[in-house]
Design a protein around this motif. Structure first.
Motif, short mmCIF file in Angstrom:
data_model
loop_
_atom_site.label_atom_id
_atom_site.label_comp_id
_atom_site.label_asym_id
_atom_site.label_seq_id
_atom_site.Cartn_x
_atom_site.Cartn_y
_atom_site.Cartn_z
N VAL A 18 47.07 64.12 16.59
CA VAL A 18 45.63 64.29 16.81
C VAL A 18 45.31 64.52 18.27
N VAL A 19 44.12 65.07 18.49
CA VAL A 19 43.43 65.05 19.78
C VAL A 19 42.13 64.30 19.53
N ALA A 20 41.44 63.89 20.61
CA ALA A 20 40.26 63.05 20.40
C ALA A 20 39.16 63.39 21.39
N GLU A 21 37.93 63.41 20.88
CA GLU A 21 36.75 63.56 21.73
C GLU A 21 36.62 62.31 22.60
N ILE A 22 36.04 62.48 23.76
CA ILE A 22 36.12 61.41 24.77
C ILE A 22 34.93 60.45 24.77
N ASN A 23 33.82 60.83 24.15
CA ASN A 23 32.63 59.98 24.15
C ASN A 23 32.67 59.04 22.97
N CYS A 24 32.69 57.74 23.24
CA CYS A 24 32.97 56.74 22.21
C CYS A 24 31.74 55.86 21.97
N PRO A 35 23.29 55.79 25.49
CA PRO A 35 23.30 54.97 26.71
C PRO A 35 24.43 53.94 26.72
N GLN A 36 24.82 53.45 25.53
CA GLN A 36 25.82 52.39 25.46
C GLN A 36 27.23 52.92 25.18
N ARG A 37 27.43 54.22 25.32
CA ARG A 37 28.75 54.78 25.05
C ARG A 37 29.75 54.38 26.13
N THR A 38 31.03 54.45 25.79
CA THR A 38 32.08 54.46 26.79
C THR A 38 32.71 55.86 26.77
N VAL A 39 33.38 56.21 27.87
CA VAL A 39 33.98 57.53 27.97
C VAL A 39 35.45 57.37 28.33
N LEU A 40 36.29 57.93 27.51
CA LEU A 40 37.73 57.74 27.61
C LEU A 40 38.27 58.06 29.00
N GLY A 41 38.81 57.05 29.67
CA GLY A 41 39.42 57.25 30.98
C GLY A 41 38.46 57.59 32.09
N VAL A 79 46.90 54.62 23.50
CA VAL A 79 45.47 54.64 23.77
C VAL A 79 44.74 54.39 22.45
N THR A 80 43.57 53.78 22.52
CA THR A 80 42.75 53.58 21.33
C THR A 80 41.45 54.36 21.46
N VAL A 81 41.00 54.93 20.34
CA VAL A 81 39.72 55.64 20.28
C VAL A 81 39.12 55.41 18.91
N PRO A 82 37.81 55.58 18.76
CA PRO A 82 37.22 55.51 17.42
C PRO A 82 37.83 56.56 16.50
N ALA A 83 38.04 56.18 15.26
CA ALA A 83 38.64 57.12 14.30
C ALA A 83 37.79 58.37 14.16
N GLN A 84 36.46 58.24 14.25
CA GLN A 84 35.58 59.39 14.07
C GLN A 84 35.75 60.43 15.18
N ASN A 85 36.39 60.06 16.29
CA ASN A 85 36.58 60.99 17.40
C ASN A 85 37.79 61.89 17.21
N CYS A 86 38.64 61.60 16.24
CA CYS A 86 39.94 62.28 16.12
C CYS A 86 39.85 63.59 15.35
N HIS A 87 40.66 64.55 15.78
CA HIS A 87 40.82 65.82 15.09
C HIS A 87 42.31 66.08 14.91
N VAL A 88 42.72 66.37 13.69
CA VAL A 88 44.12 66.65 13.40
C VAL A 88 44.48 68.03 13.97
N VAL A 89 45.63 68.10 14.62
CA VAL A 89 46.08 69.34 15.26
C VAL A 89 46.90 70.15 14.27
N PRO A 90 46.54 71.42 14.02
CA PRO A 90 47.35 72.27 13.13
C PRO A 90 48.78 72.43 13.64
N ASP A 91 49.71 72.60 12.71
CA ASP A 91 51.12 72.71 13.07
C ASP A 91 51.40 73.91 13.97
N SER A 92 50.59 74.95 13.89
CA SER A 92 50.83 76.17 14.67
C SER A 92 50.54 75.99 16.16
N ILE A 93 49.91 74.87 16.53
CA ILE A 93 49.57 74.62 17.93
C ILE A 93 50.58 73.68 18.54
N ASP A 94 51.23 74.11 19.61
CA ASP A 94 52.25 73.32 20.29
C ASP A 94 51.60 72.13 21.00
#
Length: 323
Positions: free
Chosen positions: A77-83, A100-106, A118-133
């Protein structure tokens, strides 16, 4: 676990630790083993004191979910940074990035990806297609930020556009804009990155030879410098639009009078749509693999940051777990 720590004692400090505590995911979070993480200009500014951040920086990464819901467990996965805070309902990033109460990854209130885990909210995650290195997937977050320019400011074939800055984000914004077929010119001062842009068919001009009259409908500032807005004001036409993508620790001092006189639209522009970025990579409409200049183990992270600040390098990537 291994981790890089920014501003632990004072702005400007960066240290490697092999005994940093592993993060424990909250009930609605995932724990990710980081495969690769990219160093960007924001990370360099964080080490200089931007956001007064203390902890593990890093927000451009790809990794494997080792703890979390069944539909994500074991996925790359990759993940959006606003949590959003723990327990929040599922929200689109357009909403999350302004809570206003968000955290931002790193970046703000949450450890990032320059670590083994690293931990992130599950809703932030996107599965990466196999064709992308893996190394291409590291670019999803900044490429999404480049896509946000078009989401906020659609262009047409006749649109006269300029991107100022041929650094990491500038190259991505230029490629995204070029894919629209608009009348694009890229301005920079770094011979190495300007050459990279020309090799990809982009029209490039040195900032020392700006045109005499402002005629651009859209100017995107990716300089990472307070001087970027000054340059943009010399390019944009009356009633045109300037999009600011730069963040920096040192605040700018600039005369805003021309913005009023010429009725310029000045727009901030930050995070963007991950699905669109993943789609661009799948369709091979942008070249990110060629942007990778070096890969360092996390244990050499301080050295990697120095390399990332070298104008002769484009993208430096960290690989946790590599000796």
């Amino acid at each position: 676990m291994q981790a890089l720590i920014a501003n632990r004692s004072a702005p400007g400090s960066l240290e490697f630790r092999s005994d940093y505590p592993e993060p424990a995911p909250a009930s609605d979070e995932v724990k990710i083993r980081v495969r690769y993480a990219g160093i960007c200009s924001t990370d360099l500014e964080i080490v200089r004191g931007y956001m007064d951040f203390r902890g593990v920086p890093g927000h451009e990464f790809v990794g494997d979910v080792v703890s979390g819901p069944a539909e994500l467990l074991g996925r790359r996965v990759v993940a959006e940074i606003n949590c959003a805070p723990t327990g929040s309902p599922a929200l689109p990033d357009e909403v999350r990035k302004h809570l206003p109460q968000r955290t931002v990854l790193g970046i703000a209130g949450r450890d990032g990806a320059f670590a083994e885990f690293v931990t992130v909210p599950a809703q932030n995650c996107h599965v990466v297609p196999d064709s992308i290195d893996d190394r291409e997937a590291v670019f999803v977050e900044p490429l999404a930020a480049a896509c946000q320019v078009l989401r906020d400011h659609p262009v047409r074939a006749e649109t006269r556009a300029s991107v100022i800055g041929t650094g990491r984000l500038g190259i991505l914004c230029a490629q995204v804009l070029a894919a629209t077929g608009c009348r694009l010119e890229v301005l920079g001062r770094n011979p190495a990155t300007m050459k990279f842009c020309r090799a990809r068919g982009l029209t490039v001009r040195d900032v020392s030879s700006l045109p005499d009259s402002p005629d651009r409908d859209l100017v995107v500032d990716c300089t990472g410098s307070p001087d970027g807005l000054r340059l943009a004001l010399r390019l944009v036409r009356p009633r045109g639009t300037i999009v600011l993508k730069s963040t920096y620790a040192r605040p700018p001092t600039i005369d805003l009078t021309p913005i009023v006189i010429h009725e310029i639209t000045l727009a901030g522009n930050r995070c963007g749509p991950f699905p669109e970025a993943l789609s661009l990579l799948e369709r091979r409409q942008v070249d990110v693999a060629s942007m990778v200049s070096a890969v360092y183990p996390l244990s050499r992270g301080v050295e990697a940051f120095a390399a990332a600040d070298d104008p002769g390098r484009i993208k430096v990537i960290l690989q946790p777990g590599r000796a």
